[in-house]
Design a protein around this motif. Structure first.
Motif, short mmCIF file in Angstrom:
data_model
loop_
_atom_site.label_atom_id
_atom_site.label_comp_id
_atom_site.label_asym_id
_atom_site.label_seq_id
_atom_site.Cartn_x
_atom_site.Cartn_y
_atom_site.Cartn_z
N THR A 1 43.76 -16.36 -15.40
CA THR A 1 44.23 -16.02 -16.74
C THR A 1 44.09 -17.21 -17.69
OG1 THR A 1 45.81 -14.42 -15.85
CG2 THR A 1 46.22 -15.25 -18.08
N LEU B 1 41.88 -17.27 -21.09
CA LEU B 1 42.45 -17.59 -22.40
C LEU B 1 41.58 -18.62 -23.12
CD1 LEU B 1 46.25 -17.72 -21.51
CD2 LEU B 1 45.12 -16.04 -22.97
N GLN C 1 52.63 -7.27 -32.41
CA GLN C 1 52.18 -7.72 -31.10
C GLN C 1 52.94 -7.05 -29.96
OE1 GLN C 1 52.52 -12.02 -32.55
NE2 GLN C 1 51.14 -12.22 -30.81
N LEU D 1 51.49 -4.69 -27.04
CA LEU D 1 51.56 -5.11 -25.64
C LEU D 1 52.24 -4.06 -24.78
CD1 LEU D 1 51.14 -7.27 -23.44
CD2 LEU D 1 53.34 -8.25 -24.10
N TRP E 1 51.84 -10.78 -17.35
CA TRP E 1 51.84 -10.75 -18.81
C TRP E 1 52.76 -11.82 -19.37
CZ3 TRP E 1 53.66 -6.84 -15.68
CH2 TRP E 1 55.06 -6.69 -15.61
N TYR F 1 49.81 -11.84 -23.83
CA TYR F 1 48.63 -11.35 -23.12
C TYR F 1 49.04 -10.44 -21.98
CZ TYR F 1 49.73 -14.99 -19.63
OH TYR F 1 50.35 -15.78 -18.69
N SER G 1 47.07 -9.63 -18.27
CA SER G 1 45.93 -10.03 -17.44
C SER G 1 46.02 -9.32 -16.09
CB SER G 1 45.93 -11.54 -17.23
OG SER G 1 44.83 -11.95 -16.44
N LEU H 1 41.48 -9.22 -19.35
CA LEU H 1 42.49 -9.87 -20.16
C LEU H 1 42.56 -9.23 -21.53
CD1 LEU H 1 44.43 -12.41 -20.61
CD2 LEU H 1 42.44 -13.45 -21.72
N TYR H 2 43.77 -8.93 -21.97
CA TYR H 2 44.04 -8.55 -23.35
C TYR H 2 44.84 -9.68 -23.99
CZ TYR H 2 42.81 -3.72 -22.09
OH TYR H 2 42.15 -2.58 -21.67
N LEU H 3 44.30 -10.29 -25.02
CA LEU H 3 44.98 -11.37 -25.75
C LEU H 3 45.40 -10.84 -27.11
CD1 LEU H 3 45.77 -14.36 -26.22
CD2 LEU H 3 43.41 -14.75 -26.98
N GLU I 1 47.07 -11.77 -30.79
CA GLU I 1 47.39 -12.85 -31.71
C GLU I 1 47.77 -12.27 -33.06
OE1 GLU I 1 44.44 -16.42 -30.57
OE2 GLU I 1 43.39 -14.51 -30.91
N HIS J 1 39.71 -8.59 -26.02
CA HIS J 1 39.65 -8.05 -24.67
C HIS J 1 38.47 -8.67 -23.93
CE1 HIS J 1 39.87 -5.50 -21.27
NE2 HIS J 1 39.10 -4.51 -21.68
#
Length: 358
Positions: A159, A163, A208, A212, A267, A277, A279, A301-303, A305, A316
């Motif tokens: 992860t 990132l 966010q 999530l 997460w 995130y 992951s 991974l989903y980030l 921001e 993604h």
């Protein structure tokens, strides 16, 4: 092959084809079978069709690569007489294609001798493009708490690397065409696995935490038609084993087995501790038998921001072997699927959203 073995030989050979090639061949043969059904009107028997199409389908009479064969071919065609080998190849191809058209309905079934033909095609022997150990985080054998913790530690390391990759805009990344409002790129990794790492970004009209939460509870929803989804085991307050089963496709040409994702997920949901995130990687669990075809998720991974008031920039990263697909298919299609997934996630927050299949 002797006549009584030709069908099972063809069935076994077809099982070795990537899914997309097998689907194309099945579509063609079933169409030709429909043509043959009108033989009284068009005079097209299986043999007549095979005479027309076998040279193209099997690439017959291609010039040899070595110089001696090239000279031999030139001399042969200058005399206007094909040699006996070419005649035999043409005859075999014609007879083979005629037989494939006649047996089109049985051709795509498992051969009678196939071991465990009642089981799903997803056991240990199933081909994976990366093989065991390929990619940044291959699943370890299922076991006790120690092994589970070791797997979780590897996921944490993976992860952190993802990132960094999500924020890196140049080093090794190549841009790829994508729909409007989606930034898409890929990276060829140097770990021996031919699969590319894909990265896509889109802006979502949602806070966010809300985004999530939806990703956590509906992760498999945007990969296809979701049949089942459940948390199998809670490992800690910020990690779990999650399983989703996607409905297999059914159509007039046959059906595809359901696709299964069994994931170890972690997460970060507290903005004060860093970026948010989700992951995940593929894992195994002793209480979850294989159902359908189990995908190999090497990294996902989903980030999330912040991008303004009630807006989130969603990035993604994904590297997944869905099994049964060729490397060429992954290179051509994976990026478009990732972009479609991001757009579906974005659109799910719109007031006029209607659920659509990807």
């Amino acid at each position: 092959f002797p006549k009584d073995q030709q069908l099972v030989a063809a069935q076994a050979a077809i099982l070795l084809l990537p899914d997309e090639n097998r689907d194309a061949l099945r579509t063609l043969l079933l169409f030709l079978r429909d043509v043959v059904a009108c033989v009284d009107e068009n005079q097209m028997t299986p043999t007549n069709i095979a005479v027309c199409l076998a040279p193209s389908l099997f690439h017959l009479n291609a010039l040899k690569r070595d110089a001696n064969a090239a000279r031999s071919s030139h001399r042969k065609y200058s005399l206007g007489r094909p040699d006996q080998r070419d005649l035999s190849e043409n005859l075999a191809a014609t007879q083979g294609l005629a037989n494939m058209v006649s047996e089109a309905l049985r051709l795509f079934q498992f051969p009678e001798f196939w071991p465990g033909q009642g089981l799903s095609a997803s056991g240990p022997g199933e081909d994976s493009l990366c093989g065991e150990g390929g990619g940044p985080a291959s699943p370890a054998p299922s076991g006790g708490e120690e092994e589970q913790e070791e797997r979780r530690s590897r996921l944490e390391l993976s992860t952190q690397q993802l990132l960094k990759e999500a924020r890196e805009r140049s080093r090794g990344w190549e841009s790829h065409s994508a729909p409007d409002q989606v930034e898409l790129a890929f990276k060829k990794m140097d770990d021996g696995c031919p699969l590319w790492l894909w990265r896509g970004s889109v802006e979502v009209d949602a806070p966010q935490k809300e985004l999530l939460h939806r990703l956590q509870r509906e992760q498999g929803l945007w990969d296809g038609t979701l049949r089942q989804a459940a948390v199998i085991q809670t490992v800690s307050k910020d990690s779990e084993v999650y399983r989703c089963l996607l409905q297999g496709q059914s159509h007039g040409l046959g059906s595809r087995l359901p696709q299964e994702h069994l994931l170890l997920r972690t997460w970060q949901s507290d903005p004060s501790l860093g970026p948010l995130y989700l992951s995940s990687v593929s894992t195994e669990h002793p209480e979850v038998p294989v159902e359908g075809v189990r995908a190999q998720v090497h990294s996902c991974l989903y980030l999330l921001e912040p991008a303004g008031a009630r807006k989130t920039r969603l990035t993604h990263l994904c590297r997944t072997d869905t099994r049964g697909r060729s490397q060429e298919w992954h290179s051509k299609v994976s990026g478009h699927l990732l972009a479609s997934k991001l757009l579906a996630i974005r659109d799910s927050f719109r007031p006029d959203h209607r659920e659509t299949k990807i």
